[in-house]
Motif scaffolding. Structure first.
Motif, short mmCIF file in Angstrom:
data_model
loop_
_atom_site.label_atom_id
_atom_site.label_comp_id
_atom_site.label_asym_id
_atom_site.label_seq_id
_atom_site.Cartn_x
_atom_site.Cartn_y
_atom_site.Cartn_z
N GLY A 3 98.27 138.26 46.07
CA GLY A 3 99.32 137.48 46.70
C GLY A 3 99.20 135.99 46.43
O GLY A 3 100.20 135.30 46.21
N LEU A 4 97.99 135.48 46.43
CA LEU A 4 97.78 134.07 46.14
C LEU A 4 98.13 133.75 44.69
O LEU A 4 98.72 132.70 44.40
CB LEU A 4 96.35 133.66 46.45
N ALA A 5 97.79 134.65 43.78
CA ALA A 5 98.15 134.43 42.37
C ALA A 5 99.66 134.44 42.20
O ALA A 5 100.23 133.62 41.46
CB ALA A 5 97.50 135.50 41.50
N LEU A 6 100.34 135.36 42.88
CA LEU A 6 101.80 135.38 42.82
C LEU A 6 102.41 134.12 43.41
O LEU A 6 103.39 133.59 42.88
CB LEU A 6 102.34 136.62 43.54
N SER A 7 101.81 133.61 44.48
CA SER A 7 102.34 132.36 45.06
C SER A 7 102.14 131.19 44.11
O SER A 7 102.99 130.29 44.05
CB SER A 7 101.69 132.09 46.42
N GLY A 11 104.79 127.41 40.58
CA GLY A 11 104.92 126.88 39.22
C GLY A 11 106.34 126.97 38.70
O GLY A 11 106.84 126.05 38.06
N VAL A 12 107.02 128.08 38.97
CA VAL A 12 108.41 128.22 38.54
C VAL A 12 109.30 127.27 39.33
O VAL A 12 110.21 126.64 38.77
CB VAL A 12 108.88 129.69 38.71
N ALA A 13 109.07 127.14 40.63
CA ALA A 13 109.90 126.26 41.46
C ALA A 13 109.76 124.79 41.05
O ALA A 13 110.73 124.04 41.11
CB ALA A 13 109.54 126.43 42.93
N LEU A 14 108.57 124.40 40.64
CA LEU A 14 108.34 123.01 40.25
C LEU A 14 108.53 122.78 38.75
O LEU A 14 108.33 121.66 38.29
CB LEU A 14 106.92 122.59 40.65
N SER A 15 108.88 123.80 38.03
CA SER A 15 109.00 123.75 36.55
C SER A 15 107.72 123.29 35.91
O SER A 15 107.72 122.59 34.90
CB SER A 15 110.16 122.86 36.13
N ALA A 16 106.60 123.64 36.51
CA ALA A 16 105.28 123.33 35.95
C ALA A 16 104.77 124.60 35.27
O ALA A 16 104.11 125.43 35.88
CB ALA A 16 104.33 122.89 37.06
N TRP A 17 105.11 124.73 33.99
CA TRP A 17 104.80 125.98 33.28
C TRP A 17 103.31 126.17 33.08
O TRP A 17 102.85 127.30 32.94
CB TRP A 17 105.57 126.01 31.97
N TRP A 18 102.56 125.09 33.08
CA TRP A 18 101.11 125.22 33.00
C TRP A 18 100.57 125.92 34.24
O TRP A 18 99.61 126.68 34.16
CB TRP A 18 100.46 123.85 32.82
N LEU A 19 101.22 125.67 35.40
CA LEU A 19 100.80 126.34 36.63
C LEU A 19 101.16 127.82 36.60
O LEU A 19 100.43 128.66 37.13
CB LEU A 19 101.45 125.64 37.83
#
Length: 132
Positions: A89-93, A98-106
């Motif tokens: 669950g933490l990995a999915l969060s 990362g998708v919400a912030l457009s931080a693809w590295w995340l």
């Protein structure tokens, strides 16, 4: 299975009665379509359970002449506590943030952590305290 089928049949009947009443009171397309789809989903499950109950041999809960001892025995394997669903669950969060912030590295880090967590979840019973 017959008891479960009757529960879903009664739910289908309930939604079949409530859906037109909701439409007549509110004239709301969104709620009416949601109630209609809920009724159809309950009907689908009740048809499945009805067909399945007709084909299988009755369980002790379905027979009127059954004793309590008829239902005794092993019910199955129930796993003990596990921390791996928390890490999944933490990995999915992390991926979602990362998708919400457009931080693809995340997102990449989240997928790497998710791979590790999912591997740990799948192979949980192959090593450690609960190994078989």
């Amino acid at each position: 299975m017959k008891a479960e089928a009757w529960i879903f049949i009664s739910t289908t009947i309930f939604f079949a009665l409530v859906t037109p009443a909701y439409w007549l009171l509110t004239h709301d397309w969104t709620g009416t379509s949601a109630l209609t789809m809920t009724m159809l989903l309950a009907a689908m499950v009740s048809v499945y359970l009805g067909f399945h109950a007709a084909k299988m041999e009755p369980r002790p809960e379905d027979r009127k002449d059954a004793e309590i001892a008829d239902g005794a025995g092993e019910l199955g394997f129930f796993p003990p506590y596990s921390w791996w669903p928390l890490w999944c669950g933490l990995a999915l969060s992390v991926i979602v943030v990362g998708v919400a912030l457009s931080a693809w590295w995340l997102v990449v880090i989240g997928f790497a952590l998710g791979f590790l967590a999912l591997t740990g979840l799948v192979f949980e019973y192959y090593r450690g305290v609960h190994a078989h």
